[in-house]
Design an enzyme around this catalytic site. Sequence first.
Site, PDB file in Angstrom:
ATOM      1  N   GLY A 140      48.157  17.207   1.504  1.00  0.00           N
ATOM      2  CA  GLY A 140      49.608  17.116   1.527  1.00  0.00           C
ATOM      3  C   GLY A 140      50.162  16.659   2.863  1.00  0.00           C
ATOM      4  CB  THR A 141      49.239  17.416   6.375  1.00  0.00           C
ATOM      5  OG1 THR A 141      49.566  18.811   6.370  1.00  0.00           O
ATOM      6  CG2 THR A 141      49.554  16.845   7.752  1.00  0.00           C
TER       7      THR A 141
ATOM      8  CD  GLN B  11      53.290  25.860  -1.879  1.00  0.00           C
ATOM      9  OE1 GLN B  11      52.892  26.374  -2.918  1.00  0.00           O
ATOM     10  NE2 GLN B  11      52.709  26.100  -0.714  1.00  0.00           N
TER      11      GLN B  11
ATOM     12  CB  ALA C 176      47.983  19.498  -1.449  1.00  0.00           C
TER      13      ALA C 176
ATOM     14  CG  HIS D 180      44.636  23.223  -0.792  1.00  0.00           C
ATOM     15  ND1 HIS D 180      45.077  24.414  -0.276  1.00  0.00           N
ATOM     16  CD2 HIS D 180      45.349  22.252  -0.182  1.00  0.00           C
ATOM     17  CE1 HIS D 180      46.026  24.179   0.619  1.00  0.00           C
ATOM     18  NE2 HIS D 180      46.204  22.877   0.689  1.00  0.00           N
TER      19      HIS D 180
ATOM     20  CB  THR E 202      33.451   6.599   3.443  1.00  0.00           C
ATOM     21  OG1 THR E 202      32.979   5.528   4.264  1.00  0.00           O
ATOM     22  CG2 THR E 202      32.589   6.699   2.194  1.00  0.00           C
TER      23      THR E 202
ATOM     24  CB  CYS F 269      49.979  24.789   8.544  1.00  0.00           C
ATOM     25  SG  CYS F 269      51.713  24.801   8.150  1.00  0.00           S
TER      26      CYS F 269
END
Length: 419
Positions: free
Chosen positions: A75-76, A214, A233, A235, A271, A361
């Site tokens: 996401g970042t 979110q 994201a 995760h 990669t 974070c």
Amino acid sequence: MRPASSVIYLDWNATTPPHPEVLAAMQAAAEVAWANPASVHGPGRRARAFIEQAREAVARLTGFDARDVTLTSGGTEANNLALLHAFGDEAAAGAAGAGAAGEPAAGAGASGGAAAGRLHGALVVSRIEHPSVTRAAEGLAGRGVHVAWVDPEPSGRVAPEAIAAAIDRAAAVAPVRLVSLQAVNHETGVVQPVAEAAAIVHARGARLHVDAVQAVGRLPPEAWAGADLVSVAAHKIRGPKGIGALAVRPGIRLRPVLLGGAQERGLRPGTQDPVAAAGFAVAARRALGAPARYAALAPLRDRLEAELTQVGRAAGAPPVRNGEGARASHVANLSWPGWRGDELCAALDLEGVAVSSGAACSAGTAEPSPVLTAMLGPERAASAVRFSIGEDTTEADLVEVARRVARVLARLRSLPAGS
């Protein structure tokens, strides 16, 4: 029910436990997709197939076209890519002038200086965005972009009329090229009025970026309706870490944050990882049905808030809820007057309850949550604890959490002042 000594995980907003189907898919991919997916031979094409399956699954999940989905490291990076795209070719030149680990190239100033190139235009962003948006906005401001900040209401909602006013103010300084607004706040769970904001933004000739990290897999697509760019994201939807995506409307030209090879049409060189992509694809497919599962969590979230209020009242410090109005059904953010949120989190960790006092974070910083500070002030922010539940959370878990919170409050009350 789990044993009382086991850890109860209530930090699903920080990350979600990978689903068994995701882990199985990644294990299977690891055995056959070891080749470089950029290679044109058979093993490379086999690895490449996992990349494209992930792209197609994300496209279906977000409502975009697969051709307009760029896979990222998470996401970042997606948020950074979204913000940088709006401010000219100088953004790519600036990336070329940066050294390792994001340090300016030799001779460049702290804000990038002449080596990074000066940017032009205006950006509108709320003060309660994720740090990957607010910090990127601050970096753009240091390179000449006019950034107009929008304050939230005490409820945690960013009012559409406040966005409109910020755009109009910024337009007097420079053309507004982008507005960035979360779909769901990462700390409070407050759902933002994205569709209303999109109408305002488009009427004024700008684009709207929505950080949906979110929201995707927790709310239906209406949560990011009207967005021109959407960040995701893996995760957060029970997929692997280290992979995410930015989906964009056709015709939007992105500019890379990194420079290198031609992977992801040159937008994300390096990669690619087909094993992570395999997990992302499964997680994204599962997430299509996840909003209904998350909606069913609302009674559990309400039960948790009620139990914790009762426990706090018995300890002489009933918690106060942070975030009002429309909220995601799995988040409870509570401030505990007279207590420090980070100390409560540490004490609960010793009791086997995993929660947080802010964005993961930002863990380890001494400052209170910028989100809650913008909403309610530093004192309220410093005493906050975020509880976020998920698909595997049970009612028995929440009853046990309340018991453990009661033990923590009793123990902390018994400590000498200043200890």
